[in-house]
Motif scaffolding. Structure first.
Motif, PDB file in Angstrom:
ATOM      1  N   PHE A  37       0.853  -1.182   0.000  1.00 22.54           N
ATOM      2  CA  PHE A  37       0.000   0.000   0.000  1.00 22.54           C
ATOM      3  C   PHE A  37       0.889   1.231   0.000  1.00 22.54           C
ATOM      4  O   PHE A  37       1.862   1.303   0.750  1.00 22.54           O
ATOM      5  N   TYR A  38       0.557   2.188  -0.851  1.00 25.10           N
ATOM      6  CA  TYR A  38       1.350   3.418  -0.928  1.00 25.10           C
ATOM      7  C   TYR A  38       0.397   4.607  -1.052  1.00 25.10           C
ATOM      8  O   TYR A  38      -0.706   4.480  -1.575  1.00 25.10           O
ATOM      9  N   PRO A  39       0.826   5.786  -0.567  1.00 31.23           N
ATOM     10  CA  PRO A  39      -0.068   6.946  -0.523  1.00 31.23           C
ATOM     11  C   PRO A  39      -0.508   7.521  -1.869  1.00 31.23           C
ATOM     12  O   PRO A  39      -1.687   7.810  -2.049  1.00 31.23           O
ATOM     13  N   LYS A  40       0.407   7.728  -2.820  1.00 27.23           N
ATOM     14  CA  LYS A  40       0.019   8.457  -4.020  1.00 27.23           C
ATOM     15  C   LYS A  40       0.959   8.175  -5.190  1.00 27.23           C
ATOM     16  O   LYS A  40       2.165   8.141  -5.024  1.00 27.23           O
ATOM     17  N   ASP A  41       0.368   8.010  -6.379  1.00 21.37           N
ATOM     18  CA  ASP A  41       1.150   7.817  -7.602  1.00 21.37           C
ATOM     19  C   ASP A  41       2.065   9.011  -7.852  1.00 21.37           C
ATOM     20  O   ASP A  41       1.672  10.165  -7.624  1.00 21.37           O
ATOM     21  N   GLY A  45       8.562   9.438  -2.619  1.00 21.80           N
ATOM     22  CA  GLY A  45       8.721   8.186  -1.878  1.00 21.80           C
ATOM     23  C   GLY A  45       8.065   7.007  -2.584  1.00 21.80           C
ATOM     24  O   GLY A  45       8.619   5.909  -2.638  1.00 21.80           O
ATOM     25  N   CYS A  46       6.889   7.251  -3.141  1.00 26.88           N
ATOM     26  CA  CYS A  46       6.156   6.178  -3.826  1.00 26.88           C
ATOM     27  C   CYS A  46       6.870   5.762  -5.111  1.00 26.88           C
ATOM     28  O   CYS A  46       6.891   4.585  -5.463  1.00 26.88           O
ATOM     29  N   GLY A  69       0.683  -3.515  -6.170  1.00 24.98           N
ATOM     30  CA  GLY A  69       0.632  -2.221  -5.503  1.00 24.98           C
ATOM     31  C   GLY A  69      -0.815  -1.796  -5.333  1.00 24.98           C
ATOM     32  O   GLY A  69      -1.668  -2.156  -6.140  1.00 24.98           O
ATOM     33  N   VAL A  70      -1.100  -1.011  -4.287  1.00 20.05           N
ATOM     34  CA  VAL A  70      -2.456  -0.520  -4.044  1.00 20.05           C
ATOM     35  C   VAL A  70      -2.403   0.928  -3.587  1.00 20.05           C
ATOM     36  O   VAL A  70      -1.665   1.259  -2.660  1.00 20.05           O
ATOM     37  N   SER A  71      -3.198   1.780  -4.235  1.00 19.18           N
ATOM     38  CA  SER A  71      -3.428   3.132  -3.715  1.00 19.18           C
ATOM     39  C   SER A  71      -4.852   3.528  -4.073  1.00 19.18           C
ATOM     40  O   SER A  71      -5.524   2.840  -4.842  1.00 19.18           O
ATOM     41  N   ILE A  72      -5.283   4.654  -3.531  1.00 17.02           N
ATOM     42  CA  ILE A  72      -6.649   5.103  -3.780  1.00 17.02           C
ATOM     43  C   ILE A  72      -6.736   5.951  -5.053  1.00 17.02           C
ATOM     44  O   ILE A  72      -7.777   6.519  -5.345  1.00 17.02           O
ATOM     45  N   MET A 117      -6.815  12.004   7.101  1.00 18.84           N
ATOM     46  CA  MET A 117      -6.840  10.560   6.879  1.00 18.84           C
ATOM     47  C   MET A 117      -6.074  10.256   5.595  1.00 18.84           C
ATOM     48  O   MET A 117      -6.210  10.977   4.603  1.00 18.84           O
ATOM     49  N   GLY A 118      -5.281   9.185   5.631  1.00 19.51           N
ATOM     50  CA  GLY A 118      -4.509   8.819   4.453  1.00 19.51           C
ATOM     51  C   GLY A 118      -4.028   7.379   4.526  1.00 19.51           C
ATOM     52  O   GLY A 118      -4.222   6.683   5.529  1.00 19.51           O
ATOM     53  N   THR A 119      -3.395   6.951   3.443  1.00 17.59           N
ATOM     54  CA  THR A 119      -2.891   5.579   3.342  1.00 17.59           C
ATOM     55  C   THR A 119      -1.499   5.486   3.950  1.00 17.59           C
ATOM     56  O   THR A 119      -0.600   6.239   3.568  1.00 17.59           O
ATOM     57  N   MET A 120      -1.337   4.567   4.871  1.00 20.45           N
ATOM     58  CA  MET A 120      -0.021   4.298   5.454  1.00 20.45           C
ATOM     59  C   MET A 120       0.775   3.449   4.461  1.00 20.45           C
ATOM     60  O   MET A 120       0.214   2.617   3.762  1.00 20.45           O
TER      61      MET A 120
END
Length: 149
Positions: A37-41, A45-46, A69-72, A117-120
């Motif tokens: 899981f990663y925060p943003k394309d 860091g991602c 990989g998974v992000s929103i 709120m965000g993806t760890m």
């Protein structure tokens, strides 16, 4: 939901990737999966993390590990990100936040004193029987493949 731990059965999932292909955890039965899981394309860091996994993809596959990989971010965002960095693995679209919530990675974060709120940035190494083998909560973006191997 709380963070699944090593030994737990991995939460089941069904999600589309950047090409519109559907992936289910059941599709990988008998194989190991690194669900990261990663925060943003296309953020620093991602990108470092994705490129490290890309550069070590053959070693990961030789170890029997399928990277997902998974992000929103959207399918279109994933397409651009994967094409820009020639990523050989699927990026799952989680715009409805089902996966990030099921895996407990949608959490309160803080930046410059602002809470949101965000993806760890967490990775779950799932074994061939769909059990969580390892949870990596301190991801080294430049050496993530080594953490998995």
């Amino acid at each position: 939901m709380s963070l699944p731990q090593a030994g737990d059965l991995a939460p089941d999932f069904t999600a589309k990737d950047q090409h519109g292909t559907t992936h289910r955890l059941a599709d990988y039965k008998g194989r190991r999966v690194a669900l990261y899981f990663y925060p943003k394309d296309d953020t620093s860091g991602c990108t470092a993390q994705a490129c490290d996994l890309r550069d070590n993809y053959q070693s990961l596959q030789a170890a029997g590990i399928q990277v997902l990989g998974v992000s929103i971010d959207s399918e279109k965002s994933h397409q651009k990100f994967a094409a820009k960095y020639d990523l050989p693995f699927p990026l799952l679209v989680d715009e409805d936040k089902k996966l990030v919530e099921d895996y407990g990675v949608w959490q309160e974060k803080s930046m410059y004193g602002r809470k949101y709120m965000g993806t760890m940035r967490y990775t779950f190494l799932i074994d061939a029987d769909s059990k969580i083998e390892k949870v990596i909560t301190k991801v080294d973006t430049k050496n993530h493949a080594a953490q998995l191997l």
